[in-house]
Design a protein around this motif. Structure first.
Motif, mmCIF file in Angstrom:
data_model
loop_
_atom_site.group_PDB
_atom_site.id
_atom_site.type_symbol
_atom_site.label_atom_id
_atom_site.label_comp_id
_atom_site.label_asym_id
_atom_site.label_seq_id
_atom_site.Cartn_x
_atom_site.Cartn_y
_atom_site.Cartn_z
ATOM 1 N N TYR B 126 0.841 -1.199 0.000
ATOM 2 C CA TYR B 126 0.000 0.000 0.000
ATOM 3 C C TYR B 126 0.880 1.255 0.000
ATOM 4 C CZ TYR B 126 -3.160 3.599 1.759
ATOM 5 O OH TYR B 126 -3.876 4.758 1.913
ATOM 6 N N LEU B 127 1.888 1.266 0.889
ATOM 7 C CA LEU B 127 2.776 2.431 0.972
ATOM 8 C C LEU B 127 3.570 2.591 -0.332
ATOM 9 C CD1 LEU B 127 4.133 1.990 4.615
ATOM 10 C CD2 LEU B 127 2.373 3.600 3.829
ATOM 11 N N MET B 128 4.068 1.463 -0.866
ATOM 12 C CA MET B 128 4.842 1.514 -2.116
ATOM 13 C C MET B 128 3.981 2.017 -3.265
ATOM 14 S SD MET B 128 6.785 -2.138 -1.742
ATOM 15 C CE MET B 128 7.111 -2.329 -3.499
ATOM 16 N N TYR B 129 2.777 1.490 -3.364
ATOM 17 C CA TYR B 129 1.892 1.859 -4.471
ATOM 18 C C TYR B 129 1.504 3.331 -4.387
ATOM 19 C CZ TYR B 129 1.187 -2.682 -6.655
ATOM 20 O OH TYR B 129 1.365 -3.844 -7.363
ATOM 21 N N LYS B 130 1.305 3.810 -3.157
ATOM 22 C CA LYS B 130 0.955 5.211 -2.992
ATOM 23 C C LYS B 130 2.110 6.078 -3.491
ATOM 24 C CE LYS B 130 -0.090 7.581 0.975
ATOM 25 N NZ LYS B 130 -0.656 7.747 2.309
ATOM 26 N N PHE B 131 3.320 5.674 -3.138
ATOM 27 C CA PHE B 131 4.514 6.425 -3.539
ATOM 28 C C PHE B 131 4.687 6.392 -5.064
ATOM 29 C CE2 PHE B 131 9.132 6.525 -4.372
ATOM 30 C CZ PHE B 131 9.425 7.770 -3.850
ATOM 31 N N GLY B 133 2.371 5.864 -7.315
ATOM 32 C CA GLY B 133 1.176 6.239 -8.071
ATOM 33 C C GLY B 133 0.483 5.050 -8.716
ATOM 34 N N LEU B 134 0.710 3.850 -8.164
ATOM 35 C CA LEU B 134 0.093 2.645 -8.742
ATOM 36 C C LEU B 134 -1.234 2.290 -8.070
ATOM 37 C CD1 LEU B 134 3.117 0.215 -9.213
ATOM 38 C CD2 LEU B 134 1.551 0.988 -11.004
ATOM 39 N N ARG B 135 -1.576 3.041 -7.004
ATOM 40 C CA ARG B 135 -2.773 2.705 -6.266
ATOM 41 C C ARG B 135 -4.020 2.912 -7.118
ATOM 42 N NH1 ARG B 135 -5.748 2.533 -1.757
ATOM 43 N NH2 ARG B 135 -6.864 4.470 -2.050
ATOM 44 N N ILE B 143 0.150 -6.442 -11.317
ATOM 45 C CA ILE B 143 1.497 -6.717 -10.803
ATOM 46 C C ILE B 143 1.407 -7.478 -9.476
ATOM 47 C CG2 ILE B 143 3.617 -5.667 -9.911
ATOM 48 C CD1 ILE B 143 3.114 -3.338 -11.867
ATOM 49 N N ALA B 144 0.526 -7.015 -8.587
ATOM 50 C CA ALA B 144 0.409 -7.654 -7.273
ATOM 51 C C ALA B 144 -0.041 -9.111 -7.421
ATOM 52 C CB ALA B 144 -0.575 -6.885 -6.402
ATOM 53 N N TYR B 145 -1.018 -9.362 -8.287
ATOM 54 C CA TYR B 145 -1.513 -10.735 -8.473
ATOM 55 C C TYR B 145 -0.464 -11.613 -9.134
ATOM 56 C CZ TYR B 145 -6.269 -9.288 -7.239
ATOM 57 O OH TYR B 145 -7.381 -8.839 -6.580
ATOM 58 N N ILE B 215 -7.482 -3.342 -0.381
ATOM 59 C CA ILE B 215 -6.554 -2.343 0.143
ATOM 60 C C ILE B 215 -5.947 -1.495 -0.969
ATOM 61 C CG2 ILE B 215 -4.463 -1.996 1.542
ATOM 62 C CD1 ILE B 215 -6.688 -3.253 3.147
ATOM 63 N N LEU B 216 -5.654 -2.118 -2.102
ATOM 64 C CA LEU B 216 -4.885 -1.407 -3.126
ATOM 65 C C LEU B 216 -5.748 -0.653 -4.127
ATOM 66 C CD1 LEU B 216 -2.107 -4.081 -3.833
ATOM 67 C CD2 LEU B 216 -2.030 -2.135 -2.273
ATOM 68 N N THR B 217 -7.074 -0.808 -4.064
ATOM 69 C CA THR B 217 -7.896 -0.080 -5.027
ATOM 70 C C THR B 217 -8.899 0.812 -4.297
ATOM 71 O OG1 THR B 217 -9.689 -1.691 -5.188
ATOM 72 C CG2 THR B 217 -7.776 -2.037 -6.622
#
Lengths: 326, 275
Positions: B126-131, B133-135, B143-145, B215-217
């Motif tokens: 979550y923190l990485m994606y926010k940084f 811009g992948l969220r 990528i996560a799946y 969490i990621l979307t």
């Protein structure tokens, strides 16, 4: 006992004693082609590094901070192992572990018994046996989210199908998911319903691979049905049972979706399992550092069990031998 | 394994079908209630089957959010399936066709990676994606799946790959093909059935996934499981729509379970089980 089942595949093993299935290819790769396997493995390694290993390292880093979810909520403060220390004095943390233990010591044994019983019962041919064996597996692949939602629906007071069945059996109307004890029991029930066929599936496969001669020999020696189960089948199935239990154990430690949709962890903290509490720490309490400490705790636990499983019960050689002997 | 005693067999058949009926009861509840109207559902007669209609299906599909989420689930599922089968096929080829230092450790590591709990990774992601811009993007979810599908599919493919004789590849290499040409033109067609099995499992894994999606979307890349969960969050009781939507999502699962019977055990136990 187990060794007696191996001789039929021995020959294949010796033919490949060098461990290489394809001698001529191996030779070529020996001649300055050492880089080739790496080239094929690079994409997988990149994915694993970026989305599995790096996040683990990052979690470890975050777990040493008092790290609010968003920047506006105050500064990040280095606390060393403070978050881990705080966990051990946190009643909610211990509660979530206790609830998790219920899964291990109640749900898993029940699933094992049901699965073992069904495997013994269905290990014969009767009208519709194949259909039963296949359809029994549907719950295992039923979407976990939908399973939680369905159970939530079924247990609604006044109109939920299951709660109405219970009423018609003379059990007084209750808000099953509104009562802490019953809600926890219902969550366990849901897991047992969904996952005992998983045990069945693995044990049935193990059962069908036991050679008939062994059972017949035991029968000739005068062993009755129950004695055959006790002295022939159970010892031979032990590795399969261990595998199934460890797979389920690792799975039970991270259970989330079903319970999240069924009870959201409530009422109160009655079904706030470990993963739900981690989620709550991060996204309700906004304490990412604490959540990361919990994440690392569960990760270590899971890796220990997974490594045990892999070392004791899985084998690349067995897999390749079986494939080569098809 | 046992002599056929007709009476015993008939008894066992009855018991088996009874167990099956109990086991399928919750699934039947979901499917049937998708066709019952909400007024009937809430009337407190759970087994009354009057006024069956497709109204709930119509209503749930008319919700713009739900329809979009089904499309997103499909896109994410297919995207991650394609990526993971390609990446895993290369990885499994590397493991099954070469003998190199650390081969066993690598193979077993993939097996362990398969069993890492997602909750342990999702906070950091979550923190990485926010940084980054992948969220809230389908790409981020793909990528996560792919990260949990790759180790999974590698182990699913290994037995298929090992069982293919390498003489075809040797012949092609003698003819002057490079290793990569051999892999794509000669080897992959030979293991097509294995690739199909790997793809189907990868798709179902993605289709059923909930935590990462939750969490990621946010609004844009919401998948069907998340959308379904948000249906029960609302104050108005629309169980009919929830069941209709759920039934739609079950269709691939039904097809999967029946079509993949032979491979289900290998799929859930990672293969290579001793004993």
């Amino acid at each position: 006992m187990t060794s007696s089942r191996k001789p039929p595949i021995k020959q294949g093993v010796e033919a490949r004693a060098d461990g290489g299935a394809h001698p001529s290819l191996t030779r070529k790769s020996g001649k300055g082609r050492e880089g080739a396997p790496l080239l094929f493995l690079i994409p997988a390694l990149v994915v694993v590094f970026a989305v599995l290993l790096f996040p683990i390292g990052f979690s470890l880093y975050v777990s040493t901070f008092n790290w609010p979810l968003s920047e506006g909520m105050g500064p990040r403060v280095f606390v060393g192992l403070g978050n881990y220390g705080a966990l051990f004095t946190d009643a909610e943390f211990w509660n979530s572990l206790k609830l998790q233990l219920g899964f291990v010591f109640v749900a898993l044994p029940v699933e094992l018994l049901l699965g073992f019983g069904a495997a013994l019962l269905l290990n014969r041919e009767f009208f519709g046996a194949r259909v039963v064996r296949t359809l029994l597996l549907l719950p295992v692949f039923f979407l976990p989210v939908l399973s939680g939602i369905t159970w939530r629906f079924m247990l609604q007071p006044r109109y939920g199908p299951l709660s109405q069945v219970l009423v018609s059996l003379g059990i007084p109307e209750t808000s099953w998911l509104g009562n802490p004890g019953w809600a926890y029991a219902a969550v366990l029930m849901q897991d047992i319903w969904r996952m005992w066929p998983f045990m069945f599936m693995l044990l049935y496969a193990g059962l069908t691979s036991i050679p008939n001669e062994l059972l017949e020999a035991a029968e000739i020696d005068g062993a009755g049905y129950w004695k055959r189960i006790r002295i022939v089948i159970t010892p031979l199935l032990t590795p399969t049972i261990m595998t199934a239990l460890l797979l389920r154990l690792i799975d039970a430690l991270r259970i989330f979706s079903e319970v999240f949709t069924m009870t959201e962890g409530g009422p109160g903290s009655a079904t706030l399992l470990f993963s739900l509490y981690t989620n709550k720490q991060a996204f309700t309490y906004m304490k990412v550092g604490m959540a990361s400490a919990m994440a690392i705790f569960l990760l270590v636990l899971s890796v220990v069990f997974a490594a045990t499983l892999v070392r004791k019960n899985m084998s690349l050689d067995v897999l390749e031998r079986k494939a080569g002997n098809r | 394994m046992r002599r056929n005693r007709p009476a015993v067999n008939a008894l066992i058949a009855c018991a088996a079908f009874l167990v099956l009926a109990i086991e399928l009861f919750p699934i039947a509840i979901t499917v049937v209630n998708g066709f019952r109207r909400d007024v009937v559902i809430l009337s407190g007669k759970p087994f009354e089957l009057s006024q069956l209609s497709l109204r709930s299906y119509k209503l749930v599909l008319e919700r713009p959010g739900f329809q979009k989420s089904l499309v997103t689930s499909l896109v994410v599922g297919l995207g991650s399936t394609t990526a993971s089968v390609l990446i895993a096929a290369m990885g499994a080829y590397g493991i099954s066709r070469f003998r190199f230092k650390g081969r066993n450790i690598l193979a077993y590591s993939f097996l362990i990676f398969r069993m890492l709990p997602q909750i342990s990774l999702v906070v950091a992601l979550y923190l990485m994606y926010k940084f980054l811009g992948l969220r809230d993007s389908a790409g981020g979810l793909i990528i996560a799946y792919t990260s949990f599908n790759v180790p999974y599919v590698i182990w699913l493919l290994l037995p298929f790959f090992t069982s293919v004789d390498s003489s075809y590849e040797e012949a092609a290499m003698v003819d002057g093909c490079t290793r990569f040409q051999v892999f794509f033109k000669v080897f992959l067609p030979l293991v097509a059935p294995g690739l199909v099995v790997g793809a189907v499992f990868a798709f179902i894994n993605s289709w059923n996934e909930f935590l990462y999606a939750l969490i990621l979307t946010g609004i844009n890349a919401k998948t069907a499981p998340v959308a379904l969960n948000s249906l029960i969050g609302s104050d108005i009781l629309t169980w009919g729509q929830v069941c209709a939507g759920g039934t739609l999502m079950l269709v691939p699962v039904f097809i999967f379970t029946v079509a993949m019977q032979k491979f289900l055990i290998r799929g859930i136990s990672a293969g290579g089980v001793k004993g």
